[in-house]
Design an enzyme around this catalytic site. Structure first.
Site: not given
Ligand code: HPA
Length: 236
Positions: A20, A24, A43, A87, A90, A204, A217
């Site tokens: 994304g 990275r 951009r 892809r 995270s 997370d 990370r």
């Molecule tokens: N929500 C949506 N996208 C994400 C999250 C999340 O909690 N964590 C990492 N990408």
């Protein structure tokens, strides 16, 4: 050149890894590719092409969310001939047995809506990963330290979610994690007859107040990049 990608014809490899975050993409290209050259910065969305074990690879950012990913994936496939799109990103965990730092390989991606909704209308299309890539990724993940889970994920339109009832239902139905891009990548791959996969690191946890410390990370992200590269080039 396309509207959003400044690369010349031939600058983009047939295999594209898509994080994304454009920074990275830069980090992954510098860390894993040889002779990486920047091929896009329109951009601020960075793309790099280099080689991994002699195989040509592009690592190009997707931005956050399905509308952004759709722009880049459409142009990469339709204008630059990308054939394999993986892809790397995270996600938030939605199951107790999934922990931060673990890797999730997304077999399917559920969504409330995607940019393809206008095409599918009443059809509840099931976006799914390419099996060849999926099975090679699972094999590669077996060699890594990170625990790996394979199953369904949820591609959300919102990061700041206001639907705890929906999270509860997805947890109940075994969805492993939530991110914001994979479902549309899988839709586009189906539409254009190319291969797609999402390999994700859990950053997370939605059921527990946990997040991956920033110093961890990079290492976890590295496992994910290597799994994606081995999935694309299983004989290398
Ligand atoms: N929500 C949506 N996208 C994400 C999250 C999340 O909690 N964590 C990492 N990408």
């Amino acid at each position: 050149m396309t509207v959003h990608i400044g690369a010349n014809p031939g600058d983009i490899a047939e295999t594209v890894l898509m994080p994304g975050d454009p920074l990275r993409a830069e980090w992954a290209a510098q860390t894993f590719l040889e002779d990486a050259v920047c091929v896009n910065r329109v951009r601020g969305m960075l793309g790099f092409t280099g080689t991994w074990h002699g195989n040509r690879v592009t690592i190009h950012g997707s931005g956050m969310g399905m509308p952004s990913l759709s722009i880049y994936a459409n142009e990469l496939i339709r204008n630059y001939g990308a054939q394999t799109l993986i892809r790397i990103g995270s996600c938030g965990a939605m199951q107790e047995h999934v922990n931060v730092r673990d890797v999730i390989i997304a077999m399917t991606a559920s969504a409330i809506s995607t940019p393809s909704l206008g095409i599918f209308r009443e059809l509840n299309f099931a976006p799914c990963a390419n099996y060849e890539l999926l099975s090679a990724a699972v094999k590669a993940a077996g060699e890594k330290e990170s625990a790996c889970h394979v199953g369904g994920i949820y591609s959300s339109d919102v990061f700041y979610d206001e639907r705890p009832d929906l999270t509860e239902q997805m947890t109940r139905h075994g969805v492993l994690g939530v991110e914001m891009e994979a479902a549309e990548l899988y839709n586009l791959a189906a539409r254009y007859g190319v291969r797609a996969l999402a390999v994700l690191t859990v950053s997370d946890h939605l059921l527990r107040e946990e997040a991956l410390p920033s110093e961890d990370r990079e290492r976890s992200f590295g496992d994910m990049v290597e799994i994606a590269l081995h999935a694309a080039f299983p004989d290398s």
